[in-house]
Design an enzyme around this catalytic site. Structure first.
Site, short mmCIF file in Angstrom:
data_model
loop_
_atom_site.label_atom_id
_atom_site.label_comp_id
_atom_site.label_asym_id
_atom_site.label_seq_id
_atom_site.Cartn_x
_atom_site.Cartn_y
_atom_site.Cartn_z
N CYS A 131 0.74 -1.16 -0.11
CA CYS A 131 0.11 0.26 0.15
C CYS A 131 0.81 1.30 0.07
CB CYS A 131 -0.77 0.02 1.19
SG CYS A 131 -2.00 1.42 1.30
N CYS A 134 -0.31 4.08 2.00
CA CYS A 134 -0.26 3.78 3.71
C CYS A 134 1.27 4.05 4.14
CB CYS A 134 -0.74 2.39 4.02
SG CYS A 134 -2.04 1.76 3.24
N ASP A 135 2.18 3.53 3.20
CA ASP A 135 3.51 3.65 3.69
C ASP A 135 4.38 4.37 2.91
OD1 ASP A 135 2.75 1.60 5.49
OD2 ASP A 135 2.90 -0.07 4.31
#
Ligand code: NAP
Length: 303
Positions: A131, A134-135
């Protein structure tokens, strides 16, 4: 006893909730995550949902959810443990107890597929991610690799290129699968390097990713990319384990339906990425949700 239970709250489930609320069905949506939207919440920018160009996946999901709630849709956070049918009644067992319903919509979507190479599991969360939104922020100023050639891989690479020093895109062919407009945006970025015709043989590193080993599928040559992060975007697998043995599926685990979402079991419908279909996008998932509720309504009228 509900008229309808919807399992899953991605675009298909949320649209089904809107249609069920407008039809005044006694219905609930069972969702397992704290945030509705499914895979869409991980999309930085949605460019092809009509009327809302450039909206973030999170904002679009929130709009869907708010719309459903404004019409009176009811959401219950619960992990579904099993589904079975008894005398035509669909029994949905959750960690919170048993729910019974006359009709059921399976809209559990899909999840990322693993690459299946050495180092992937061991380094997950230590530089291996599925992701980018997200990261990605953890890799500001770093060199990273994105594996894959579909819409997700290209969107991830475009997103990562904003903050990373260099983004390699490793693809197993010499042509991307992603939408042409996305490809053009990708190729215009100065800090993106395409690594064509290449597969990953292993991910290297002790406690953090340090390198990706790749092999050229045309000439067999080997190369090491020194990167701090690897974003794997090699497709999806349907989240349908729960429904095995309940409805018919294809060999890849996608639920077999007609275009109205009808499965092999009367009163059970499937909508969105979990079903067999040509195009898995937000708009087709939403359309599936609407069709599935219409099918459920017809079933309720006749039974
Ligand atoms: P996808 O379209 O199935 O693409 C997967 C990519 O990974 C392909 O390029 C594939 O290569 C490659 N791949 C698969 N297995 C591999 C392996 N073992 N090793 C190396 N490469 C591998 O999946 P996706 O990008 O996750 O997208 C999933 C669905 O969501 C698609 O239907 C997509 O259109 C949709 N989506 C749409 C949007 C949008 O409309 N904005 C955004 C995101 C996702 P090949 O090309 O050689 O097969």
């Amino acid at each position: 006893m509900y008229d309808l239970i919807i399992i899953g709250s991605g675009p298909a489930g949320l649209t089904a909730a809107i249609y069920a609320a407008r039809a005044k069905l006694s219905a609930i949506v069972l969702e397992q995550n704290f945030i509705s939207g499914g895979q869409v919440i991980n999309t930085y920018e949605v460019d092809n949902y009509p009327g809302l160009p450039g909206i973030s996946g999170m904002d679009l999901s929130m709009k869907f959810r708010e719309h459903a709630e404004s019409l009176g849709a009811e959401f219950v956070r619960a992990q579904v443990i099993s589904v079975h049918v008894e005398n035509g009644i669909k029994m949905v067992r959750t960690e919170n107890g048993l729910y019974e319903t006359k009709t059921l919509i399976m809209s559990t979507g899909a999840d990322h597929r693993k690459l299946g190479v050495p180092g992937e599991d061991r380094l997950m969360g230590m530089g291996v991610s599925y992701c980018a939104t997200c990261d990605g922020a953890f890799f500001k100023g770093s060199d990273v690799a994105v594996i894959g050639g579909g819409d997700v891989a290209v969107e991830d690479a475009i997103f990562l290129a904003r903050g990373c020093r260099k983004v390699y895109v490793v693809h197993r062919r010499d042509e991307l699968r992603a939408a042409k407009m996305l490809q053009e945006r990708l190729f215009a970025l100065p800090n993106v390097e395409m690594v064509w015709d290449s597969t990953v043989s292993s991910l290297e590193g002790e406690n953090q990713v340090g390198a990706v080993k790749i092999v050229n599928v045309k000439d067999g040559s080997k190369k090491t990319l020194h990167v701090d992060g690897v974003f794997i975007a090699v497709g999806i697998t349907p989240t349908t384990e729960l429904f095995k043995g309940v409805v018919d599926m294809d060999q890849n685990g996608y639920i077999i339906t007609d275009e109205n979402g009808t499965t092999s079991v009367p009163g059970i419908y499937a909508a969105g990425d979990a079903r067999v279909k040509q195009l898995r996008q937000i708009i087709t998932a939403a359309a599936d949700g609407a069709n599935a509720v219409t099918s459920a309504l017809n079933y309720l009228l006749e039974n």
